[in-house]
Design a protein around this motif. Structure first.
Motif, PDB file in Angstrom:
ATOM      1  N   ARG A   1      62.614 100.990  41.257  1.00 31.82           N
ATOM      2  CA  ARG A   1      61.794 101.032  40.036  1.00 31.82           C
ATOM      3  C   ARG A   1      62.002 102.352  39.305  1.00 31.82           C
ATOM      4  NH1 ARG A   1      57.336 103.616  39.082  1.00 31.82           N
ATOM      5  NH2 ARG A   1      56.726 103.934  41.258  1.00 31.82           N
ATOM      6  N   LEU A   2      61.970 103.461  40.044  1.00 34.45           N
ATOM      7  CA  LEU A   2      62.155 104.773  39.426  1.00 34.45           C
ATOM      8  C   LEU A   2      63.562 104.946  38.863  1.00 34.45           C
ATOM      9  CD1 LEU A   2      60.183 107.019  41.954  1.00 34.45           C
ATOM     10  CD2 LEU A   2      59.498 106.350  39.623  1.00 34.45           C
ATOM     11  N   GLU A   3      64.565 104.394  39.544  1.00 32.93           N
ATOM     12  CA  GLU A   3      65.943 104.453  39.026  1.00 32.93           C
ATOM     13  C   GLU A   3      66.049 103.770  37.667  1.00 32.93           C
ATOM     14  OE1 GLU A   3      68.373 102.682  42.078  1.00 32.93           O
ATOM     15  OE2 GLU A   3      68.345 104.502  43.316  1.00 32.93           O
ATOM     16  N   HIS A   4      65.174 102.803  37.417  1.00 30.22           N
ATOM     17  CA  HIS A   4      65.174 102.079  36.141  1.00 30.22           C
ATOM     18  C   HIS A   4      64.161 102.652  35.155  1.00 30.22           C
ATOM     19  CE1 HIS A   4      67.499  99.231  38.522  1.00 30.22           C
ATOM     20  NE2 HIS A   4      67.956  98.793  37.369  1.00 30.22           N
ATOM     21  N   GLY A   5      63.538 103.761  35.525  1.00 28.82           N
ATOM     22  CA  GLY A   5      62.643 104.459  34.621  1.00 28.82           C
ATOM     23  C   GLY A   5      61.372 103.707  34.265  1.00 28.82           C
ATOM     24  N   GLU A   6      60.898 102.880  35.176  1.00 32.58           N
ATOM     25  CA  GLU A   6      59.683 102.119  34.916  1.00 32.58           C
ATOM     26  C   GLU A   6      58.507 102.682  35.701  1.00 32.58           C
ATOM     27  OE1 GLU A   6      60.886  97.660  33.551  1.00 32.58           O
ATOM     28  OE2 GLU A   6      60.225  97.916  35.609  1.00 32.58           O
ATOM     29  N   THR A   7      57.319 102.479  35.155  1.00 22.23           N
ATOM     30  CA  THR A   7      56.098 102.856  35.850  1.00 22.23           C
ATOM     31  C   THR A   7      55.609 101.669  36.677  1.00 22.23           C
ATOM     32  OG1 THR A   7      54.656 102.084  34.071  1.00 22.23           O
ATOM     33  CG2 THR A   7      55.439 104.382  33.940  1.00 22.23           C
ATOM     34  N   GLN A   8      54.670 101.942  37.563  1.00 22.73           N
ATOM     35  CA  GLN A   8      54.048 100.856  38.323  1.00 22.73           C
ATOM     36  C   GLN A   8      53.352  99.896  37.363  1.00 22.73           C
ATOM     37  OE1 GLN A   8      51.548 103.001  41.091  1.00 22.73           O
ATOM     38  NE2 GLN A   8      53.145 103.005  42.662  1.00 22.73           N
ATOM     39  N   GLN A   9      52.742 100.441  36.327  1.00 25.02           N
ATOM     40  CA  GLN A   9      52.052  99.613  35.335  1.00 25.02           C
ATOM     41  C   GLN A   9      53.031  98.661  34.651  1.00 25.02           C
ATOM     42  OE1 GLN A   9      48.684  99.632  34.751  1.00 25.02           O
ATOM     43  NE2 GLN A   9      48.999  97.877  33.417  1.00 25.02           N
ATOM     44  N   GLN A  10      54.200  99.157  34.258  1.00 23.52           N
ATOM     45  CA  GLN A  10      55.191  98.321  33.575  1.00 23.52           C
ATOM     46  C   GLN A  10      55.702  97.206  34.476  1.00 23.52           C
ATOM     47  OE1 GLN A  10      57.675 101.674  32.536  1.00 23.52           O
ATOM     48  NE2 GLN A  10      57.289 101.355  30.345  1.00 23.52           N
TER      49      GLN A  10
ATOM     50  N   GLY B   1      54.137  95.982  37.070  1.00 22.82           N
ATOM     51  CA  GLY B   1      53.013  95.086  37.277  1.00 22.82           C
ATOM     52  C   GLY B   1      52.809  94.131  36.117  1.00 22.82           C
ATOM     53  N   GLU B   2      52.904  94.636  34.896  1.00 21.51           N
ATOM     54  CA  GLU B   2      52.736  93.779  33.715  1.00 21.51           C
ATOM     55  C   GLU B   2      53.819  92.707  33.654  1.00 21.51           C
ATOM     56  OE1 GLU B   2      52.583  96.407  30.339  1.00 21.51           O
ATOM     57  OE2 GLU B   2      50.573  97.125  30.883  1.00 21.51           O
ATOM     58  N   MET B   3      55.045  93.071  34.000  1.00 20.46           N
ATOM     59  CA  MET B   3      56.139  92.101  33.996  1.00 20.46           C
ATOM     60  C   MET B   3      55.873  90.980  35.004  1.00 20.46           C
ATOM     61  SD  MET B   3      59.139  90.880  35.570  1.00 20.46           S
ATOM     62  CE  MET B   3      59.347  91.997  36.929  1.00 20.46           C
ATOM     63  N   LEU B   4      55.248  91.343  36.113  1.00 16.77           N
ATOM     64  CA  LEU B   4      54.973  90.363  37.176  1.00 16.77           C
ATOM     65  C   LEU B   4      53.635  89.654  36.988  1.00 16.77           C
ATOM     66  CD1 LEU B   4      56.084  92.557  40.205  1.00 16.77           C
ATOM     67  CD2 LEU B   4      57.310  90.576  39.286  1.00 16.77           C
ATOM     68  N   GLY B   5      52.810  90.174  36.096  1.00 15.26           N
ATOM     69  CA  GLY B   5      51.483  89.603  35.903  1.00 15.26           C
ATOM     70  C   GLY B   5      50.450  90.170  36.864  1.00 15.26           C
ATOM     71  N   TYR B   6      50.700  91.382  37.375  1.00 14.79           N
ATOM     72  CA  TYR B   6      49.805  92.062  38.303  1.00 14.79           C
ATOM     73  C   TYR B   6      49.431  93.425  37.732  1.00 14.79           C
ATOM     74  CZ  TYR B   6      51.755  88.729  41.702  1.00 14.79           C
ATOM     75  OH  TYR B   6      52.160  87.601  42.358  1.00 14.79           O
ATOM     76  N   GLY B   7      48.494  94.080  38.388  1.00 12.81           N
ATOM     77  CA  GLY B   7      48.118  95.433  38.005  1.00 12.81           C
ATOM     78  C   GLY B   7      48.942  96.468  38.754  1.00 12.81           C
ATOM     79  N   ALA B   8      48.828  97.707  38.303  1.00 12.43           N
ATOM     80  CA  ALA B   8      49.550  98.805  38.944  1.00 12.43           C
ATOM     81  C   ALA B   8      49.120  98.982  40.400  1.00 12.43           C
ATOM     82  CB  ALA B   8      49.337 100.097  38.159  1.00 12.43           C
TER      83      ALA B   8
END
Length: 79
Positions: free
Chosen positions: A20-29, A31-38
């Motif tokens: 996830r970090l290699e792709h520069g995404e946050t846990q929130q981002q 989570g939103e893509m998956l339909g879940y929270g951070a």
């Protein structure tokens, strides 16, 4: 004969975080893509919970990764 090995939830979680970090995404981002929270993503990354198989596939597809990428021990990448 191929040796079977057990992969811990902590190893899978650490790899979800690393990728996830290699792709520069946050846990929130993620989570939103998956339909879940951070918080759900944080639980995956800490090894407290594992994603179900469908979610695991969605994460791998999202990052263009193989499921094996999530199962590598941290020191395997340097071999």
């Amino acid at each position: 004969m191929e040796e079977k090995r057990k992969v811990s939830a902590q190893v899978i979680g650490a790899n979800i975080r690393r990728i996830r970090l290699e792709h520069g995404e946050t846990q929130q981002q993620l989570g939103e893509m998956l339909g879940y929270g951070a918080t759900t993503i944080a639980n995956y990354e800490s090894g407290y919970r594992l994603p179900d198989l469908e979610t695991f596939f969605e994460i791998a597809l999202h990052y263009g990764a193989n499921l094996e990428d999530f199962m590598k021990e941290p020191d395997e990448e340097t071999k």
